[in-house]
Write an enzyme that holds these catalytic residues in place. Structure first.
Site, PDB file in Angstrom:
ATOM      1  N   TRP A  34     -43.988  90.362  -5.549  1.00  0.00           N
ATOM      2  CA  TRP A  34     -44.308  91.781  -5.413  1.00  0.00           C
ATOM      3  C   TRP A  34     -43.533  92.641  -6.409  1.00  0.00           C
ATOM      4  CZ3 TRP A  34     -41.132  95.954  -3.799  1.00  0.00           C
ATOM      5  CH2 TRP A  34     -41.805  97.154  -3.599  1.00  0.00           C
ATOM      6  N   HIS A  35     -42.295  92.260  -6.698  1.00  0.00           N
ATOM      7  CA  HIS A  35     -41.472  93.080  -7.579  1.00  0.00           C
ATOM      8  C   HIS A  35     -41.887  92.995  -9.045  1.00  0.00           C
ATOM      9  CE1 HIS A  35     -38.642  93.684  -4.208  1.00  0.00           C
ATOM     10  NE2 HIS A  35     -38.261  94.738  -4.902  1.00  0.00           N
ATOM     11  N   GLY A  36     -42.528  91.938  -9.465  1.00  0.00           N
ATOM     12  CA  GLY A  36     -42.909  91.876 -10.875  1.00  0.00           C
ATOM     13  C   GLY A  36     -43.606  90.593 -11.255  1.00  0.00           C
TER      14      GLY A  36
END
Length: 445
Positions: free
Chosen positions: A301-303
């Site tokens: 989700w973060h990258g």
């Protein structure tokens, strides 16, 4: 539009608040919805059509899903369509070359909370498109949270009252967040920028550790600052948005740290992923597997780059290790656990910050010189950085002390405290006017 911009502080927010307070209560949700769309448009006008279409589509699908009983297959098919559309759209922007719309990840979590709360019967779908729209795009929480779950906000969306005390506390909370962002996060950001610009292969071991501590402090005060500002603005409208941080650096284990860090994201994953997978109810092996799934998804989700997946999996390994082996020992000690956190967490934030794996490897050889070459361009480079930033590290340490909670609770209604808040606000405005205002770090997620 940045909360810490002069345009927001002296144009958008005051004008909207005046209009909001003057109009009848039955029109306030409509005003908040329109202002939120305007706010988003000022930040990224290109994606206004996308967010409007998404709002209408999600409103219609959730409303129709709620018309079927829980046993019907149609209800499940509509939920599957909702998940596919929203998660698919997020993945398209996150893993292709298309520019990421502002707040896309947080908007997606918000919409999914609405859909899942209705699907599981925690709440009914909103008949009013305006009310549903306020939940989906309310501007204080739209760009970077906090992620307020629909079941928790439903009552205040339908009816809320604004008291003078709420306005006063909202201003205080907002100003404290502004101070965290402008006075602390911005300066730590300059430190990290200078280290990156110098090149990781040229910095000394002491400076590499200063850099890791500086980036950790920047991320914390930047994100906590935004969260406090969002909570403060929400309070001005009569909403009580959830707390997002609870002194994570007072933790003794990594698991505790992430129960205190970005708490609304952790709660979202717990409610909508960890518990539906079985949580800790199906034995130790299944619990560890569920933790693995949560942290893998958190990293993704973060990258889109590999470092985020590594970051998530490293955290999973330590949290699983604490659960199985050494967590209880850390909790028993008042000192060892905190040293463990202060040593380990900055290392993980370096992994989070440096996307290029070659550069990441160089940085770790600087932090641990026995892993590689220890030749530096300037072995005494850290002296200048300590001289320039020691005051900010000291200030960050002081505002994080437990005694500050007592000071706030005891004196926040006093005249001296309010005078201090005014001074902080005035100083922040001065700093912003002189160009010290970078985008919030979590805008990119």
């Amino acid at each position: 539009m940045e909360f810490s911009s002069l345009g927001f502080l002296f144009r958008f927010l005051p004008i909207f608040l005046i209009l909001y307070y003057l109009m009848p209560a039955r029109f306030r949700n409509l005003a908040l919805l329109i202002s939120s769309i305007v706010f988003y448009g000022i930040g990224d006008l290109r994606y206004i059509p996308l967010i409007l279409v998404s709002m209408v589509l999600n409103y219609v699908l959730v409303w129709n899903m709620d018309q079927y009983s829980k046993e019907t297959r149609n209800r499940k098919w509509i939920l599957a369509l909702l998940l596919a559309v929203n998660v698919g759209l997020l993945l398209v922007f996150k893993y292709t070359k298309y520019p990421m719309p502002l707040g896309m990840s947080f908007y997606t979590f918000t919409v999914l909370s609405y859909a899942l709360d209705v699907y599981f019967g925690r709440s009914d779908a909103k008949k009013s498109f305006v009310d549903a729209g306020v939940y989906m795009v309310m501007f204080p929480k739209l760009i970077s949270g906090p992620i307020a779950e629909y079941a928790d906000m439903k009552k205040e969306i339908e009816e809320r009252h604004i008291h003078a005390k709420d306005i006063e506390e909202g201003i205080i909370i907002f100003t404290i967040g502004l101070g965290f962002k402008v006075i602390l996060a911005e300066h730590f950001g300059i430190l990290w920028h200078d280290i990156r610009s110098a090149g990781f292969d040229s910095i000394s071991t002491p400076l590499s550790w200063i850099g890791a501590a500086g980036y950790s402090a920047q991320l914390f005060f930047d994100f906590q600052g935004y969260s406090l500002m969002a909570v403060g603005v929400g309070r001005l409208f009569g909403f009580h948005l959830p707390e997002n941080f609870n002194h994570p650096y007072r933790s003794k284990t990594v698991a505790e740290y992430y129960r205190r860090w970005h708490m609304t994201l952790g709660q979202w994953f717990k409610d909508y992923l960890y518990i539906p997978l079985g949580g800790n109810r199906k034995g130790l092996k299944r619990t560890v597997l569920n933790l693995f799934a949560v942290w893998l998804v958190t990293g993704i989700w973060h990258g889109a780059t590999v470092n985020f997946i590594i970051w998530g999996l490293v955290l999973f390994l330590f949290i699983a290790g604490e659960k199985l082996l050494w967590g209880k020992k850390l909790q028993e000690s008042r000192i060892v656990g905190r040293i463990y956190i202060w040593f380990f967490i900055p290392l993980t934030w370096v992994v989070f910050a440096v996307e290029n794996l070659n550069e990441l490897g160089v940085y770790f050889t600087r932090m641990f010189p026995f892993w590689g070459s220890a030749a530096y361009v300037n072995a005494m480079d850290y002296v200048r950085y300590l001289r320039n930033y020691s005051l900010f590290f000291l200030l960050a340490f002081l505002v994080s002390l437990p005694v500050m909670d007592t000071v706030y609770e005891k004196y926040h209604n006093g005249k001296l405290f309010k005078a201090a808040i005014f001074v902080i606000f005035a100083f922040c405005v001065y700093e912003i006017a002189n160009g010290l205002n970078n985008p919030f770090l979590y805008f990119q997620f």
